[in-house]
Every structure is written in C-alpha cells, then in structure tokens.
Design an enzyme around this catalytic site. Sequence first.
Site, PDB file in Angstrom:
ATOM      1  N   TYR A   1     -18.460   8.609  -4.848  1.00  0.00           N
ATOM      2  CA  TYR A   1     -17.454   7.830  -3.945  1.00  0.00           C
ATOM      3  C   TYR A   1     -18.014   6.251  -4.091  1.00  0.00           C
ATOM      4  CZ  TYR A   1     -15.791  12.027  -1.496  1.00  0.00           C
ATOM      5  OH  TYR A   1     -15.204  13.256  -1.242  1.00  0.00           O
TER       6      TYR A   1
ATOM      7  N   PRO B   1      -7.658  15.081   6.264  1.00  0.00           N
ATOM      8  CA  PRO B   1      -7.296  15.731   7.416  1.00  0.00           C
ATOM      9  C   PRO B   1      -6.231  14.861   8.110  1.00  0.00           C
ATOM     10  CG  PRO B   1      -9.511  14.829   7.880  1.00  0.00           C
ATOM     11  CD  PRO B   1      -9.259  14.757   6.664  1.00  0.00           C
ATOM     12  N   LEU B   2      -6.192  13.657   7.688  1.00  0.00           N
ATOM     13  CA  LEU B   2      -5.091  12.895   8.048  1.00  0.00           C
ATOM     14  C   LEU B   2      -4.253  12.654   7.079  1.00  0.00           C
ATOM     15  CD1 LEU B   2      -7.221  10.198  10.146  1.00  0.00           C
ATOM     16  CD2 LEU B   2      -5.952  12.055  11.037  1.00  0.00           C
TER      17      LEU B   2
ATOM     18  N   GLY C   1      -3.983   9.298   4.805  1.00  0.00           N
ATOM     19  CA  GLY C   1      -3.242   8.070   5.175  1.00  0.00           C
ATOM     20  C   GLY C   1      -1.914   8.133   4.959  1.00  0.00           C
TER      21      GLY C   1
HETATM   22  N1  NAP Z   1     -13.600  17.574  -1.949  1.00  0.00           N
HETATM   23  C1  NAP Z   1     -12.610  16.467  -2.237  1.00  0.00           C
HETATM   24  O1  NAP Z   1     -12.046  16.962  -3.366  1.00  0.00           O
HETATM   25  C2  NAP Z   1     -12.125  15.418  -1.365  1.00  0.00           C
HETATM   26  C3  NAP Z   1     -11.154  14.836  -1.866  1.00  0.00           C
HETATM   27  C4  NAP Z   1     -10.717  13.813  -1.037  1.00  0.00           C
HETATM   28  C5  NAP Z   1     -11.532  13.444   0.061  1.00  0.00           C
HETATM   29  N2  NAP Z   1     -12.512  14.190   0.449  1.00  0.00           N
HETATM   30  C6  NAP Z   1     -13.329  13.919   1.810  1.00  0.00           C
HETATM   31  O2  NAP Z   1     -12.517  14.099   2.871  1.00  0.00           O
HETATM   32  C7  NAP Z   1     -12.533  12.921   3.656  1.00  0.00           C
HETATM   33  C8  NAP Z   1     -11.274  12.480   4.253  1.00  0.00           C
HETATM   34  O3  NAP Z   1     -10.229  12.079   3.360  1.00  0.00           O
HETATM   35  P1  NAP Z   1      -9.601  11.096   2.982  1.00  0.00           P
HETATM   36  O4  NAP Z   1     -10.383   9.785   3.497  1.00  0.00           O
HETATM   37  O5  NAP Z   1      -8.870  10.902   1.819  1.00  0.00           O
HETATM   38  O6  NAP Z   1      -8.106  11.124   4.126  1.00  0.00           O
HETATM   39  P2  NAP Z   1      -7.869  11.221   5.469  1.00  0.00           P
HETATM   40  O7  NAP Z   1      -9.022  11.464   6.171  1.00  0.00           O
HETATM   41  O8  NAP Z   1      -6.745  12.152   5.603  1.00  0.00           O
HETATM   42  O9  NAP Z   1      -7.410   9.762   5.867  1.00  0.00           O
HETATM   43  C9  NAP Z   1      -7.987   8.446   5.696  1.00  0.00           C
HETATM   44  C10 NAP Z   1      -6.846   7.686   5.625  1.00  0.00           C
HETATM   45  O10 NAP Z   1      -6.104   7.467   6.851  1.00  0.00           O
HETATM   46  C11 NAP Z   1      -6.651   6.169   7.421  1.00  0.00           C
HETATM   47  N3  NAP Z   1      -6.965   6.412   9.071  1.00  0.00           N
HETATM   48  C12 NAP Z   1      -8.245   6.895   9.430  1.00  0.00           C
HETATM   49  N4  NAP Z   1      -8.118   7.026  10.755  1.00  0.00           N
HETATM   50  C13 NAP Z   1      -6.761   6.661  10.920  1.00  0.00           C
HETATM   51  C14 NAP Z   1      -6.304   6.639  12.115  1.00  0.00           C
HETATM   52  N5  NAP Z   1      -6.932   6.833  13.370  1.00  0.00           N
HETATM   53  N6  NAP Z   1      -5.005   6.231  12.488  1.00  0.00           N
HETATM   54  C15 NAP Z   1      -4.252   5.923  11.181  1.00  0.00           C
HETATM   55  N7  NAP Z   1      -4.839   6.104   9.953  1.00  0.00           N
HETATM   56  C16 NAP Z   1      -6.019   6.360  10.120  1.00  0.00           C
HETATM   57  C17 NAP Z   1      -7.582   5.403   6.584  1.00  0.00           C
HETATM   58  O11 NAP Z   1      -7.476   3.963   6.703  1.00  0.00           O
HETATM   59  P3  NAP Z   1      -8.749   3.239   7.248  1.00  0.00           P
HETATM   60  O12 NAP Z   1      -9.706   3.324   6.323  1.00  0.00           O
HETATM   61  O13 NAP Z   1      -8.083   1.790   7.272  1.00  0.00           O
HETATM   62  O14 NAP Z   1      -8.940   3.803   8.746  1.00  0.00           O
HETATM   63  C18 NAP Z   1      -7.293   6.096   5.462  1.00  0.00           C
HETATM   64  O15 NAP Z   1      -6.415   5.472   4.828  1.00  0.00           O
HETATM   65  C19 NAP Z   1     -13.146  11.646   2.485  1.00  0.00           C
HETATM   66  O16 NAP Z   1     -13.626  10.424   3.229  1.00  0.00           O
HETATM   67  C20 NAP Z   1     -13.934  12.513   1.924  1.00  0.00           C
HETATM   68  O17 NAP Z   1     -15.132  12.710   2.410  1.00  0.00           O
HETATM   69  C21 NAP Z   1     -12.934  15.172  -0.313  1.00  0.00           C
END
Ligand code: NAP
Length: 287
Positions: free
Chosen positions: A64, A216-217, A220
Amino acid sequence: MDHSAHGTFAIGGDLAVDRIGLGAMRLARNGMGDATARDPQTARAVLRRAAELGVDHIDTADFYRSPDGTVRANDLIRQALFPYPPGLVIATKVGPVFGPGGPTQGTAADLRPAVEANLEALGVDRLDLVYLRIGWRVPPRGESLSERFEVLAALREEGLIRHLGLSNVDQAHLSEAQRVAPVAAIQNLFDPADADQAALAERAAAEQIAFVPFGPLGSGQGSAHDERYAAVARRHGATAAQVALAHLLALSPNMLAIPGTGSLAHLEENLAARSLTLTSDDIAALR
Ligand SMILES: NC(=O)c1ccc[n+]([C@@H]2O[C@H](COP(=O)([O-])OP(=O)(O)OC[C@H]3O[C@@H](n4cnc5c(N)ncnc54)[C@H](OP(=O)(O)O)[C@@H]3O)[C@@H](O)[C@H]2O)c1
C-alpha cells in the site's frame, strides 16, 4: 438478530477488535489506477485520530504505497502510532509484490522477504495477522495455495506471525489452507447477493473465522452512493456510508469493517456508525 454495528470480535479467538476498524490503503494514495500520493501529514493525523477514537484494527500491506512508491502505509502507521497502544491489531497481507507500476503477483519465495519487510517497517517482532492474498481481481478458482500457505505456516511456527488469514479466496481455497494451518480471517471483495460469497461468509461465521469485506464502501463508488442506503440513512439522521457499514456488520457477528479513508471527516463519520442500529425494516429495504 442483532442489527447493531457495535461490539467486538476476537480474531483467532484471542485478538479482540472493535468491529469497525480502518483500511490503510487510502492513507498512501487517493485511489487506484491513476491515483496520486496522499499528504503524509494528513495521513498521520488520520491514524492518530483513529487511535484516539478507539480504532484497534488497522488493515495494511507493504504494497500500500503511493504510485511512485515513496509514501507507504506501513511507514505512516509506525510514524504516527509507535509505540503502539496496547491492544492495537495491525493486519497485513502478503502475496503481491510492489514493482514499477504497482503491485504484481509474487511467488512462494517472495513471502519470507515480504513478512520481514512488514516486521521491519512496522517495527514489531511479530505480526498480529498476515493474510495470504492470491489472484488478482476475482478468486483464482482451482489455483492451489498450499505451497505459499506452508511458507506462512512455518513463519508462524517460528514466532513471526500470530494468526494467518486468506484474501481473495473461495471455499476450496479455505479447505486447502485449513489442511496446512488454522485460518483466523478471510478478506474478500464481498457481495451478499453472490451465492458463493454468501456461503463462504456463512461458513466463516460457523467456524468463528473473521470475515473482512474489502471495499466496504464500494471503494468510493458503491453503497455510499446508493439511493436505498440514502433513504435508510434519512430515517436515522445518518449518512449512506454509515448505513452501508452498519448493514455489513448486521449480517453476522464475525463481520469486520475496514473502511478506507485519508480524510479526518470521513474517519469520524465512519466510526460514528458504531452507534447505528438498523431495524428489520431497514435490512429488508436494503436486500
Ligand atoms: N485484500 C485486498 O485485496 C484489498 C483490496 C482493496 C482494499 N483492501 C482493504 O480494504 C480497505 C478498504 O477498501 P477501499 O479503501 O478500497 O474502499 P472503501 O473503504 O470501500 O472506500 C474508500 C473510498 O470511500 C471514500 N470514503 C471513505 N469514507 C467515506 C464516507 N464516510 N463517505 C463518503 N466516502 C467515503 C474514501 O475517500 P476518502 O479517502 O476521501 O475518505 C475512498 O475513496 C483498504 O483500505 C484496504 O485496507 C484490501
């Protein structure tokens, strides 16, 4: 059924964490593909505020990083939080290796160096939870993971890892891994409407394995922008993102949310979902 988003779950039976944690991928970069680096100072402020608000589960990876590799989630975590507060669980994942252009799939031989890189960057003697992350966007059906999981099981026997997990897997992968060593957590892209994923999540619940949906969101773009979530949110004076988190956690007590954010406002909003309890009518409306 308890539809609340609060409470804890003990990963591997002994690492109790709040069911809403923090995904660290967004601390280093503001998205996928043509993303740009995040400001490290802001990222460290997000981490410190998360700890103040009781976040005790951070999901990270050595890969990351900002697109140019200079801003790294593991470095930010250490800079912001070391010495770590008691009870903080830092989960990391190995499998992909960071190269020019971003992460690519590694081999079994890359796993020990990857574990060592995480130990060093995080400044710990033992990693709490290490996922073996396989495949690319969807679980690679039929691909064997034993050789790679055996490497991680040996590192666990050596005392370098407390618990092992799997990421981007199906039920056959889980069974194969369990023949090698106990699996404490699964981290998959999760759609409850997908029968295979729902069955895997149900099995995880029955076997006391943490199930940690990534994105989980909707990374984005998903549920946080879905009108059904917005409608439920209006009834609770909440936001769609909070409803999306509460909805996931209402599915079963072993579900853990790791919303990713590099924003202080979003962090606070996401953690406030701990006090949101959805009704059965809400859950029905979100089906
Ligand atoms: N195992 C795997 O292959 C894998 C793959 C992907 C992700 N992951 C893990 O899962 C975690 C979460 O996934 P993710 O970060 O891709 O996606 P996510 O949690 O579904 O969404 C993050 C996105 O949503 C925005 N966001 C966050 N809180 C918000 C809110 N309250 N209202 C509106 N928008 C919001 C963020 O922007 P801002 O930053 O501007 O808040 C970012 O663009 C990652 O950080 C990582 O640790 C694992």
